[in-house]
Design a protein around this motif. Structure first.
Motif, mmCIF file in Angstrom:
data_model
loop_
_atom_site.group_PDB
_atom_site.id
_atom_site.type_symbol
_atom_site.label_atom_id
_atom_site.label_comp_id
_atom_site.label_asym_id
_atom_site.label_seq_id
_atom_site.Cartn_x
_atom_site.Cartn_y
_atom_site.Cartn_z
ATOM 1 N N PRO A 27 0.617 -1.161 -0.512
ATOM 2 C CA PRO A 27 0.172 -0.721 -0.215
ATOM 3 C C PRO A 27 0.687 1.142 0.334
ATOM 4 N N LEU A 28 1.820 1.264 0.387
ATOM 5 C CA LEU A 28 2.776 2.494 0.085
ATOM 6 C C LEU A 28 3.339 2.846 -0.647
ATOM 7 N N ALA A 29 3.332 1.636 -2.160
ATOM 8 C CA ALA A 29 3.889 2.428 -3.195
ATOM 9 C C ALA A 29 2.533 2.641 -3.797
ATOM 10 N N LEU A 30 1.682 2.814 -3.358
ATOM 11 C CA LEU A 30 0.503 3.531 -4.256
ATOM 12 C C LEU A 30 0.864 5.636 -4.540
ATOM 13 N N THR A 31 0.923 5.191 -5.558
ATOM 14 C CA THR A 31 0.812 6.875 -6.382
ATOM 15 C C THR A 31 -0.417 7.019 -6.612
ATOM 16 N N GLY A 32 -1.147 7.257 -7.134
ATOM 17 C CA GLY A 32 -2.288 7.601 -7.794
ATOM 18 C C GLY A 32 -3.012 6.346 -8.452
ATOM 19 N N THR A 33 -4.968 6.859 -8.151
ATOM 20 C CA THR A 33 -5.651 6.208 -8.873
ATOM 21 C C THR A 33 -6.427 7.244 -9.153
ATOM 22 N N TYR A 34 -6.960 7.059 -10.871
ATOM 23 C CA TYR A 34 -7.173 7.265 -12.006
ATOM 24 C C TYR A 34 -8.719 6.664 -12.413
ATOM 25 N N TRP A 35 -9.057 7.613 -12.403
ATOM 26 C CA TRP A 35 -10.403 7.039 -12.920
ATOM 27 C C TRP A 35 -10.747 7.680 -14.622
ATOM 28 N N LEU A 36 -11.442 6.336 -14.844
ATOM 29 C CA LEU A 36 -11.056 6.681 -16.466
ATOM 30 C C LEU A 36 -12.336 8.038 -17.041
ATOM 31 N N SER A 37 -13.168 8.152 -16.070
ATOM 32 C CA SER A 37 -13.762 8.802 -16.415
ATOM 33 C C SER A 37 -13.798 10.131 -16.669
ATOM 34 N N GLY A 38 -12.592 9.995 -15.891
ATOM 35 C CA GLY A 38 -12.269 12.069 -14.827
ATOM 36 C C GLY A 38 -10.766 12.048 -15.602
ATOM 37 N N LEU A 39 -10.253 11.531 -17.127
ATOM 38 C CA LEU A 39 -9.144 11.993 -17.435
ATOM 39 C C LEU A 39 -9.294 11.628 -18.933
ATOM 40 N N SER A 40 -7.960 13.043 -19.297
ATOM 41 C CA SER A 40 -7.859 14.176 -20.157
ATOM 42 C C SER A 40 -7.885 13.460 -21.133
ATOM 43 N N GLU A 41 -8.801 13.163 -22.470
ATOM 44 C CA GLU A 41 -7.823 12.684 -23.203
ATOM 45 C C GLU A 41 -7.400 10.897 -23.383
ATOM 46 N N GLY A 42 -8.348 10.735 -21.860
ATOM 47 C CA GLY A 42 -7.712 9.027 -22.103
ATOM 48 C C GLY A 42 -5.943 9.182 -21.408
ATOM 49 N N ARG A 43 -5.219 10.263 -20.717
ATOM 50 C CA ARG A 43 -4.301 10.113 -20.235
ATOM 51 C C ARG A 43 -3.885 9.790 -18.631
#
Length: 264
Positions: A27-43
């Motif tokens: 768990p200490l290695a997690l640096t981000g959770t990115y929801w596809l619905s909130g990504l700009s142009e899928g990046r």
């Protein structure tokens, strides 16, 4: 089991916990959770590839070029593929260098988690602070299942409200009074609860988890608060831990179990 034996097993459990959370993809290695619905142009920030929802919501559509440097199932990847949810970092199919890109699905929404062994959290980790072992917090309990599984709406650590499945109540007696926590059940029958108490946000983290295992045929099990756990979001802000559901704030202090994360 004698008190000295129980204390020794608790010490060993604490050592194992510190080892597990500090592994390269813990768990200490997690640096981000990115929801596809909130990504700009899928990046995904600082991550190559194009990440979008597959047609019909069947998974995550990843497209990449050879120059992106992504690996799929341990081999260089280019082109397109549809990914489904991974069981965890150890089962992640996609990697970028040492980083693991883990696909998750929550309430019908897809996201990608980035686990980096070189995360600031891993570098700063100095252990898990805990209350001293106290045998008086090892209590007999009984599981009282509901007639059907229920879902309660609870706020999560990321500020969103989501449904939390609860299977029944875990009752125990402390100070001559009975108390109960709403508990969720895993596929193998083991129970877990998210709870708060008088120490929460005072001398311990704002809430904790309790995992007492599975009850016997009569619903009996041991409730050992000495093994109360810090939730994943105590180790990285990018986890979406549920807050305690209504009724799961105990009206007294529980000076037992893990307290807070220690950092350098």
């Amino acid at each position: 089991m004698s008190t000295s034996d129980a204390r020794q097993r608790w010490k060993e459990w604490r050592e194992e916990r510190a080892e597990v959370v500090s592994t390269p993809y813990g768990p200490l290695a997690l640096t981000g959770t990115y929801w596809l619905s909130g990504l700009s142009e899928g990046r995904i920030p600082d991550t190559p590839g194009h990440w979008t929802e597959a047609p019909g919501g069947s998974g995550v559509l990843l497209t990449a070029t050879a120059g992106d440097g992504l690996a799929l199932d341990g081999r260089p990847f280019e082109g397109g593929t549809v990914l489904t949810a991974d069981a965890g970092p150890g089962a992640a199919r996609v990697a970028h260098g040492e980083r693991k890109l883990v696909v998750i699905r929550r309430e019908g929404l897809w996201a990608v988690r980035v686990f980096d062994p070189a995360s600031p959290g891993r570098r700063a980790f100095a252990g898990i602070d805990a209350f001293e072992y106290d045998g008086s917090w090892v209590l007999p309990g009984v599981f009282r299942p509901y007639d059907r599984d229920r879902t309660v709406a609870v706020e999560n650590a990321d500020g969103r409200t989501r449904g939390l499945g609860v299977a029944g109540e875990l009752a125990f007696v402390k100070g001559g009074e009975e108390h109960a926590l709403r508990v969720s059940a895993e596929a193998d029958g083991s129970l877990w609860a998210v709870f708060a108490d008088g120490t929460s946000d005072v001398s311990s983290y704002r809430f904790r988890f309790l995992k007492p295992g599975a009850p016997d045929a009569q619903g009996r099990l041991t409730v050992d608060f000495n093994r109360a756990l810090l939730p994943p979001c105590a180790f990285a802000d990018h986890f979406i831990c549920p807050f305690p559901p209504p009724g799961n704030r105990l009206p007294f202090d529980v000076p037992a179990g893990e307290r807070n994360l220690l950092t350098r």
